[in-house]
Write a protein that holds these residues in place. Structure first.
Motif, short mmCIF file in Angstrom:
data_model
loop_
_atom_site.label_atom_id
_atom_site.label_comp_id
_atom_site.label_asym_id
_atom_site.label_seq_id
_atom_site.Cartn_x
_atom_site.Cartn_y
_atom_site.Cartn_z
N HIS A 150 0.81 -1.21 0.00
CA HIS A 150 0.00 0.00 0.00
C HIS A 150 0.85 1.28 0.00
CE1 HIS A 150 -3.18 2.79 0.71
NE2 HIS A 150 -2.82 3.05 1.96
N ASN A 151 0.65 2.09 -1.05
CA ASN A 151 1.30 3.41 -1.19
C ASN A 151 2.82 3.34 -1.09
OD1 ASN A 151 -1.04 4.82 -1.66
ND2 ASN A 151 -1.25 5.63 0.42
N ASP A 152 3.40 2.19 -1.43
CA ASP A 152 4.85 2.00 -1.34
C ASP A 152 5.48 2.29 -2.71
OD1 ASP A 152 7.48 1.06 -1.12
OD2 ASP A 152 6.91 -0.51 0.31
N ILE A 153 5.99 3.49 -2.87
CA ILE A 153 6.53 3.93 -4.16
C ILE A 153 7.81 3.17 -4.51
CG2 ILE A 153 7.53 5.89 -5.39
CD1 ILE A 153 4.50 5.92 -5.11
N GLN A 154 8.65 2.90 -3.52
CA GLN A 154 9.89 2.17 -3.78
C GLN A 154 9.59 0.76 -4.28
OE1 GLN A 154 9.46 4.12 -0.98
NE2 GLN A 154 10.75 5.75 -1.88
N ALA A 155 8.61 0.12 -3.64
CA ALA A 155 8.24 -1.23 -4.06
C ALA A 155 7.67 -1.22 -5.48
CB ALA A 155 7.22 -1.83 -3.09
N VAL A 172 -2.85 0.99 -11.55
CA VAL A 172 -4.18 1.40 -11.08
C VAL A 172 -4.11 1.64 -9.57
CG1 VAL A 172 -6.64 0.88 -11.05
CG2 VAL A 172 -5.20 -0.16 -12.78
N THR A 173 -4.65 2.76 -9.14
CA THR A 173 -4.70 3.06 -7.71
C THR A 173 -5.96 3.83 -7.37
OG1 THR A 173 -3.55 4.12 -5.85
CG2 THR A 173 -3.39 5.22 -7.98
N ASP A 174 -6.47 3.61 -6.16
CA ASP A 174 -7.48 4.51 -5.62
C ASP A 174 -6.83 5.88 -5.44
OD1 ASP A 174 -9.29 2.47 -5.49
OD2 ASP A 174 -9.38 2.38 -3.30
N GLY A 175 -7.63 6.94 -5.55
CA GLY A 175 -7.16 8.27 -5.21
C GLY A 175 -7.24 8.45 -3.70
N VAL A 176 -8.47 8.30 -3.17
CA VAL A 176 -8.70 8.21 -1.73
C VAL A 176 -9.11 6.78 -1.45
CG1 VAL A 176 -10.21 8.90 0.16
CG2 VAL A 176 -9.33 10.63 -1.41
N PHE A 177 -8.44 6.14 -0.52
CA PHE A 177 -8.74 4.74 -0.19
C PHE A 177 -9.95 4.69 0.73
CE2 PHE A 177 -4.52 4.68 -1.82
CZ PHE A 177 -4.46 3.48 -2.53
N SER A 178 -10.95 3.93 0.31
CA SER A 178 -12.28 4.03 0.91
C SER A 178 -12.38 3.57 2.34
CB SER A 178 -13.29 3.25 0.05
OG SER A 178 -12.93 1.88 -0.03
N MET A 179 -11.51 2.67 2.77
CA MET A 179 -11.59 2.16 4.14
C MET A 179 -10.61 2.84 5.09
SD MET A 179 -14.03 0.03 4.20
CE MET A 179 -14.96 0.74 2.84
N ASP A 180 -9.58 3.47 4.56
CA ASP A 180 -8.58 4.14 5.40
C ASP A 180 -8.66 5.65 5.32
OD1 ASP A 180 -6.37 1.93 6.40
OD2 ASP A 180 -7.34 1.36 4.53
N GLY A 181 -9.19 6.17 4.22
CA GLY A 181 -9.32 7.61 4.06
C GLY A 181 -8.03 8.31 3.70
N ILE A 183 -4.66 9.18 1.09
CA ILE A 183 -4.57 9.61 -0.31
C ILE A 183 -3.33 9.00 -0.96
CG2 ILE A 183 -4.33 11.61 -1.84
CD1 ILE A 183 -5.72 13.27 0.37
N ALA A 184 -3.49 8.52 -2.18
CA ALA A 184 -2.36 7.94 -2.91
C ALA A 184 -1.33 9.03 -3.25
CB ALA A 184 -2.85 7.29 -4.20
N PRO A 185 -0.04 8.70 -3.24
CA PRO A 185 1.01 9.65 -3.62
C PRO A 185 1.07 9.78 -5.15
CG PRO A 185 1.99 7.55 -3.05
CD PRO A 185 0.52 7.41 -2.79
N LEU A 186 0.11 10.48 -5.70
CA LEU A 186 -0.08 10.47 -7.15
C LEU A 186 1.06 11.12 -7.92
CD1 LEU A 186 -3.90 11.10 -7.71
CD2 LEU A 186 -2.63 8.95 -7.62
N LYS A 187 1.71 12.12 -7.35
CA LYS A 187 2.82 12.74 -8.09
C LYS A 187 3.94 11.72 -8.32
CE LYS A 187 5.83 16.76 -8.32
NZ LYS A 187 6.98 15.97 -8.79
N THR A 218 -8.53 13.98 -6.54
CA THR A 218 -7.15 13.86 -6.11
C THR A 218 -6.15 14.23 -7.21
OG1 THR A 218 -7.20 11.50 -6.64
CG2 THR A 218 -7.56 12.10 -4.36
N VAL A 219 -6.53 14.05 -8.47
CA VAL A 219 -5.62 14.40 -9.56
C VAL A 219 -5.31 15.89 -9.50
CG1 VAL A 219 -5.40 14.57 -12.07
CG2 VAL A 219 -6.29 12.48 -11.03
N ASP A 220 -6.32 16.71 -9.26
CA ASP A 220 -6.12 18.15 -9.10
C ASP A 220 -5.45 18.45 -7.75
OD1 ASP A 220 -7.11 21.04 -10.09
OD2 ASP A 220 -7.46 20.89 -7.93
N PHE A 221 -5.92 17.80 -6.71
CA PHE A 221 -5.41 18.01 -5.35
C PHE A 221 -3.91 17.73 -5.28
CE2 PHE A 221 -4.58 16.42 -1.00
CZ PHE A 221 -5.07 17.48 -0.25
N CYS A 222 -3.46 16.69 -5.98
CA CYS A 222 -2.05 16.30 -5.95
C CYS A 222 -1.21 16.97 -7.03
CB CYS A 222 -1.92 14.78 -6.08
SG CYS A 222 -2.62 13.86 -4.69
#
Length: 391
Positions: A150-155, A172-181, A183-187, A218-222
């Motif tokens: 989860h959200n591990d850019i190095q991996a 493929v990634t969620d922008g906001v993860f629905s169960m944890d709230g 945000i993906a590190p989209l940049k 999130t695309v705009d937010f990030c």
């Protein structure tokens, strides 16, 4: 014999504390009636409170009177109406993309988009906590599915280096993860997608209308506008309506029209739903939408801080999703049931929706919650949590 096997399997679900049942909930406002019991609603995705907004209701009613109650066919047969194209044009302008394409639900969008884009010989890289519909779309595609931590850019970077393909590769990634709230590190993900010439798709179901300028997500937010190939969004959460869409290039839109089975073989969205969704997009882009987003953000901050100060295991965040971590599935079920007795409706989330040992209360705030309602809900959560030994 087959029914006996089903009965045994259902009994095991009961035994494991994972049994689910449907509850009748009247209305979607902050105060609801759950099977005859009055309660504060803290488990809805109606983040901006638009599901009851008069502008959406009036638009839906007017469209039903003018155009009828159904499109009566798929869009490639005779169910493609002007309202579909008008909404898609409005979505593309809002999201800043060349085009958009409507789907009948978030699940139909994710399965239809992913299974159309990827196939045998292709590779899909998916965050381990992505929504089930993303996983199902990947499995339907026949492509090789590689799930990264989860959200591990190095991996993710290592996996992209290790797994090459002659065909297409898709992240493929969620922008906001629905169960944890969170945000993906989209940049960082967009940087990797460009470096490795990989398509990038973001499921923005829980961010549309909520984050970014004009609620663009999130695309705009990030700050990665123009760098994401497909933005999937829904109308059934913050936008208070129903259905979903892909915001994308004209090329991707044309490809999906020709290859996406959930689009090709489904009766299209009805006029009332299209009109309500169109009114919702207008609303989130205007001053009222900005005011609702600010109220929503304030409410989320208030609930999160009250719970954290009381010792609840609540991660930091800036979204309306405020999980209270419990751990054990059975305790989580009891927690939720006791809260309903206390007049607060919050769902307990258990496996397989979340990994084993991470069951939680998934609290969500809405712009329509008053500060007093939030304080009342927080006090009940703390009180019951201490009663059950969770705090």
């Amino acid at each position: 014999m087959p029914l006996q096997l089903l009965s045994q399997r259902l009994e095991k679900i009961h035994h494991d504390g994972l049994y689910r049942s449907l509850r009748s909930v009247e209305r979607t406002t902050s105060q609801v009636c759950v099977e005859g019991r009055q309660a504060l609603l803290f488990c809805s995705n109606n983040y901006l409170g638009l599901a009851e907004h008069p502008a959406l209701a009036q638009a839906a009613a007017d469209a039903a009177v003018q155009y009828g109650t159904s499109s009566a066919a798929s869009r490639l047969v005779s169910g493609n109406q002007p309202l579909h194209q008008e909404l898609e044009d409005k979505l593309a302008a809002w999201k800043g993309t060349e085009a958009a394409l409507l789907f009948n639900s978030g699940y139909a969008a994710n399965t239809g988009i992913i299974a159309a884009l990827a196939g045998r010989g292709d590779i899909i890289f998916s965050d381990r906590l992505n929504h089930a519909s993303i996983i199902d779309g990947a499995l339907l595609s026949g492509a090789r599915l590689i799930r990264y931590p989860h959200n591990d850019i190095q991996a993710l970077a290592r996996l992209l280096e290790q797994h090459q393909a002659d065909g297409l590769r898709l992240i493929v990634t969620d922008g906001v993860f629905s169960m944890d709230g969170d945000i993906a590190p989209l940049k960082a993900i967009a940087d990797l997608a460009e470096q490795h010439q990989t398509l990038l798709m973001v499921d923005d179901a829980h961010a549309g209308g909520v984050l970014g300028q004009q609620g663009r997500g999130t695309v705009d937010f990030c700050g990665v506008a123009g760098r994401v190939d497909i933005q999937m969004g829904t109308f059934g959460k913050a936008l208070g309506s129903f259905g979903a869409y892909a915001a994308c290039s004209r090329l991707v839109r044309d490809y999906l029209i020709n290859r996406s089975r959930s689009l090709i073989f489904s009766t299209s969205l009805p006029p009332a739903v299209l009109a309500a969704s169109s009114a919702a997009v207008d609303l989130v882009r205007c001053k009222e939408g900005q005011q609702l987003r600010q109220q929503l953000a304030d409410n989320g901050t208030l609930l999160r801080s009250l719970l954290q100060q009381a010792g609840c295991k609540v991660p930091d965040g800036c979204t309306p999703i405020v999980p209270v971590m419990v751990g054990d599935a059975e305790t989580t079920t009891r927690f939720s049931a006791r809260l309903l007795e206390e007049g607060v409706f919050v769902q307990g989330i258990r496996p397989p929706t979340v990994p084993k040992g991470t069951s939680r209360l998934r609290c969500t705030v809405m712009a329509s919650h008053s500060p007093e309602q939030i304080r009342q809900a927080a006090a009940a959560i703390v009180r019951v949590g201490r009663e059950l030994g969770v705090l």
